[in-house]
Write a protein that holds these residues in place. Structure first.
Motif, PDB file in Angstrom:
ATOM      1  N   ARG A  44       0.875  -1.181   0.000  1.00 45.01           N
ATOM      2  CA  ARG A  44       0.000   0.000   0.000  1.00 45.01           C
ATOM      3  C   ARG A  44       0.909   1.227   0.000  1.00 45.01           C
ATOM      4  NH1 ARG A  44      -5.317   1.049   2.114  1.00 45.01           N
ATOM      5  NH2 ARG A  44      -5.327  -1.010   3.052  1.00 45.01           N
ATOM      6  N   ILE A  45       0.634   2.163  -0.892  1.00 46.81           N
ATOM      7  CA  ILE A  45       1.398   3.403  -0.967  1.00 46.81           C
ATOM      8  C   ILE A  45       0.737   4.482  -0.110  1.00 46.81           C
ATOM      9  CG2 ILE A  45       2.212   5.238  -2.510  1.00 46.81           C
ATOM     10  CD1 ILE A  45       2.246   3.025  -4.726  1.00 46.81           C
ATOM     11  N   ASP A  46      -0.567   4.613  -0.243  1.00 46.33           N
ATOM     12  CA  ASP A  46      -1.355   5.514   0.599  1.00 46.33           C
ATOM     13  C   ASP A  46      -2.755   4.916   0.708  1.00 46.33           C
ATOM     14  OD1 ASP A  46      -2.785   6.318  -1.731  1.00 46.33           O
ATOM     15  OD2 ASP A  46      -1.440   8.007  -2.070  1.00 46.33           O
ATOM     16  N   ASP A  47      -3.729   5.676   1.155  1.00 46.57           N
ATOM     17  CA  ASP A  47      -5.058   5.114   1.403  1.00 46.57           C
ATOM     18  C   ASP A  47      -5.637   4.369   0.204  1.00 46.57           C
ATOM     19  OD1 ASP A  47      -5.061   5.993   3.999  1.00 46.57           O
ATOM     20  OD2 ASP A  47      -6.282   7.771   3.585  1.00 46.57           O
ATOM     21  N   SER A  48      -5.460   4.906  -0.999  1.00 45.60           N
ATOM     22  CA  SER A  48      -6.102   4.302  -2.164  1.00 45.60           C
ATOM     23  C   SER A  48      -5.134   3.791  -3.230  1.00 45.60           C
ATOM     24  CB  SER A  48      -7.070   5.305  -2.801  1.00 45.60           C
ATOM     25  OG  SER A  48      -6.360   6.437  -3.263  1.00 45.60           O
ATOM     26  N   SER A  49      -3.835   3.950  -3.019  1.00 45.54           N
ATOM     27  CA  SER A  49      -2.841   3.535  -4.013  1.00 45.54           C
ATOM     28  C   SER A  49      -2.096   2.287  -3.545  1.00 45.54           C
ATOM     29  CB  SER A  49      -1.828   4.653  -4.258  1.00 45.54           C
ATOM     30  OG  SER A  49      -2.481   5.809  -4.731  1.00 45.54           O
ATOM     31  N   PHE A  50      -1.983   1.336  -4.465  1.00 48.44           N
ATOM     32  CA  PHE A  50      -1.341   0.061  -4.167  1.00 48.44           C
ATOM     33  C   PHE A  50      -0.330  -0.250  -5.264  1.00 48.44           C
ATOM     34  CE2 PHE A  50      -5.408   0.141  -2.161  1.00 48.44           C
ATOM     35  CZ  PHE A  50      -5.234  -0.489  -0.941  1.00 48.44           C
ATOM     36  N   LEU A  51       0.578  -1.169  -4.950  1.00 45.09           N
ATOM     37  CA  LEU A  51       1.631  -1.541  -5.882  1.00 45.09           C
ATOM     38  C   LEU A  51       1.893  -3.036  -5.779  1.00 45.09           C
ATOM     39  CD1 LEU A  51       4.062  -0.493  -7.720  1.00 45.09           C
ATOM     40  CD2 LEU A  51       5.383  -0.581  -5.612  1.00 45.09           C
ATOM     41  N   ILE A  52       2.048  -3.675  -6.921  1.00 45.34           N
ATOM     42  CA  ILE A  52       2.537  -5.048  -6.976  1.00 45.34           C
ATOM     43  C   ILE A  52       3.882  -4.987  -7.690  1.00 45.34           C
ATOM     44  CG2 ILE A  52       2.198  -7.371  -7.891  1.00 45.34           C
ATOM     45  CD1 ILE A  52      -0.827  -6.773  -7.927  1.00 45.34           C
ATOM     46  N   PHE A  53       4.878  -5.629  -7.110  1.00 43.22           N
ATOM     47  CA  PHE A  53       6.203  -5.706  -7.719  1.00 43.22           C
ATOM     48  C   PHE A  53       6.625  -7.153  -7.687  1.00 43.22           C
ATOM     49  CE2 PHE A  53      10.839  -5.696  -7.535  1.00 43.22           C
ATOM     50  CZ  PHE A  53      11.128  -4.940  -8.664  1.00 43.22           C
ATOM     51  N   ASP A  54       6.965  -7.711  -8.848  1.00 45.71           N
ATOM     52  CA  ASP A  54       7.397  -9.096  -8.887  1.00 45.71           C
ATOM     53  C   ASP A  54       8.523  -9.281  -9.888  1.00 45.71           C
ATOM     54  OD1 ASP A  54       5.464  -8.608 -10.877  1.00 45.71           O
ATOM     55  OD2 ASP A  54       4.102 -10.109 -10.136  1.00 45.71           O
ATOM     56  N   VAL A  55       9.313 -10.345  -9.661  1.00 41.01           N
ATOM     57  CA  VAL A  55      10.494 -10.577 -10.494  1.00 41.01           C
ATOM     58  C   VAL A  55      10.561 -12.038 -10.923  1.00 41.01           C
ATOM     59  CG1 VAL A  55      11.812  -8.666  -9.525  1.00 41.01           C
ATOM     60  CG2 VAL A  55      11.995 -10.919  -8.476  1.00 41.01           C
ATOM     61  N   PHE A  56      11.236 -12.231 -12.068  1.00 48.31           N
ATOM     62  CA  PHE A  56      11.275 -13.532 -12.724  1.00 48.31           C
ATOM     63  C   PHE A  56      12.655 -13.773 -13.322  1.00 48.31           C
ATOM     64  CE2 PHE A  56       7.387 -11.168 -13.169  1.00 48.31           C
ATOM     65  CZ  PHE A  56       6.442 -11.996 -12.604  1.00 48.31           C
ATOM     66  N   PRO A  57      13.066 -15.030 -13.445  1.00 53.54           N
ATOM     67  CA  PRO A  57      14.368 -15.312 -14.042  1.00 53.54           C
ATOM     68  C   PRO A  57      14.385 -15.122 -15.562  1.00 53.54           C
ATOM     69  CG  PRO A  57      13.307 -17.349 -13.376  1.00 53.54           C
ATOM     70  CD  PRO A  57      12.441 -16.226 -12.894  1.00 53.54           C
ATOM     71  N   THR A  58      13.220 -15.280 -16.202  1.00 53.11           N
ATOM     72  CA  THR A  58      13.168 -15.220 -17.659  1.00 53.11           C
ATOM     73  C   THR A  58      11.912 -14.505 -18.137  1.00 53.11           C
ATOM     74  OG1 THR A  58      11.929 -17.289 -17.839  1.00 53.11           O
ATOM     75  CG2 THR A  58      14.352 -17.470 -17.846  1.00 53.11           C
ATOM     76  N   GLU A  59      11.934 -14.113 -19.392  1.00 57.23           N
ATOM     77  CA  GLU A  59      10.759 -13.508 -20.008  1.00 57.23           C
ATOM     78  C   GLU A  59       9.587 -14.491 -20.033  1.00 57.23           C
ATOM     79  OE1 GLU A  59       8.129 -10.957 -21.598  1.00 57.23           O
ATOM     80  OE2 GLU A  59      10.117 -10.419 -20.885  1.00 57.23           O
ATOM     81  N   SER A  60       9.867 -15.764 -20.266  1.00 55.68           N
ATOM     82  CA  SER A  60       8.781 -16.738 -20.294  1.00 55.68           C
ATOM     83  C   SER A  60       8.114 -16.866 -18.921  1.00 55.68           C
ATOM     84  CB  SER A  60       9.264 -18.101 -20.791  1.00 55.68           C
ATOM     85  OG  SER A  60      10.181 -18.670 -19.893  1.00 55.68           O
ATOM     86  N   GLY A  61       8.887 -16.729 -17.844  1.00 58.68           N
ATOM     87  CA  GLY A  61       8.301 -16.736 -16.505  1.00 58.68           C
ATOM     88  C   GLY A  61       7.382 -15.557 -16.286  1.00 58.68           C
ATOM     89  N   ARG A  62       7.815 -14.395 -16.775  1.00 61.62           N
ATOM     90  CA  ARG A  62       6.963 -13.198 -16.661  1.00 61.62           C
ATOM     91  C   ARG A  62       5.678 -13.384 -17.456  1.00 61.62           C
ATOM     92  NH1 ARG A  62       9.471  -7.340 -17.823  1.00 61.62           N
ATOM     93  NH2 ARG A  62       9.952  -8.245 -19.852  1.00 61.62           N
ATOM     94  N   GLU A  63       5.781 -13.932 -18.654  1.00 64.67           N
ATOM     95  CA  GLU A  63       4.593 -14.140 -19.483  1.00 64.67           C
ATOM     96  C   GLU A  63       3.642 -15.151 -18.846  1.00 64.67           C
ATOM     97  OE1 GLU A  63       3.655 -12.240 -22.015  1.00 64.67           O
ATOM     98  OE2 GLU A  63       5.492 -11.093 -21.624  1.00 64.67           O
ATOM     99  N   GLN A  64       4.199 -16.203 -18.238  1.00 67.39           N
ATOM    100  CA  GLN A  64       3.358 -17.181 -17.542  1.00 67.39           C
ATOM    101  C   GLN A  64       2.582 -16.509 -16.416  1.00 67.39           C
ATOM    102  OE1 GLN A  64       5.774 -20.464 -16.216  1.00 67.39           O
ATOM    103  NE2 GLN A  64       6.559 -20.843 -18.276  1.00 67.39           N
ATOM    104  N   HIS A  65       3.255 -15.627 -15.679  1.00 68.16           N
ATOM    105  CA  HIS A  65       2.592 -14.915 -14.583  1.00 68.16           C
ATOM    106  C   HIS A  65       1.483 -14.011 -15.123  1.00 68.16           C
ATOM    107  CE1 HIS A  65       2.083 -12.903 -10.751  1.00 68.16           C
ATOM    108  NE2 HIS A  65       2.239 -11.747 -11.354  1.00 68.16           N
ATOM    109  N   LEU A  66       1.763 -13.318 -16.221  1.00 65.23           N
ATOM    110  CA  LEU A  66       0.755 -12.427 -16.812  1.00 65.23           C
ATOM    111  C   LEU A  66      -0.462 -13.180 -17.338  1.00 65.23           C
ATOM    112  CD1 LEU A  66       3.076  -9.871 -18.613  1.00 65.23           C
ATOM    113  CD2 LEU A  66       1.480  -9.380 -16.742  1.00 65.23           C
TER     114      LEU A  66
END
Length: 100
Positions: A44-66
């Motif tokens: 949570r950044i403030d009352d109404s703002s949120f953030l997700i941050f995630d990391v992956f070893p490869t582009e294919s891992g990122r695409e699988q997550h998406l």
């Protein structure tokens, strides 16, 4: 080693702040089941703002997550929970420090 990531910015619709926080907390088990998601943070950044941050070893891992369950749930509930569409930024990691 992680090489790519995502930074997702979320703005809760008025009165939906608690529901967004609960949604993000409930997403953790789904992400834990993704072997290519090396690290995942929901904040949570403030009352109404949120953030997700995630990391992956490869582009294919990122695409699988998406294409995974959290992304689908975000899309399905976007109109209900958020004041605007989530802003998804694809990032390249230049340096990292993760637990060994």
């Amino acid at each position: 080693m992680v090489t790519v990531g995502l930074c997702v910015r979320l703005t809760a619709a008025p009165g939906k702040e608690h529901e967004v926080a609960t949604f993000l907390e409930a997403a953790l088990p789904l992400v834990e089941a993704e072997p290519e998601t090396t690290a995942w943070f929901a904040a949570r950044i403030d009352d109404s703002s949120f953030l997700i941050f995630d990391v992956f070893p490869t582009e294919s891992g990122r695409e699988q997550h998406l294409a995974g369950p959290v992304a689908r749930a975000l899309a399905e509930r976007s109109a209900e929970l958020f004041a605007a569409a989530p802003v998804i930024e694809r990032i390249e990691l230049l340096a990292t420090k993760l637990p060994g």
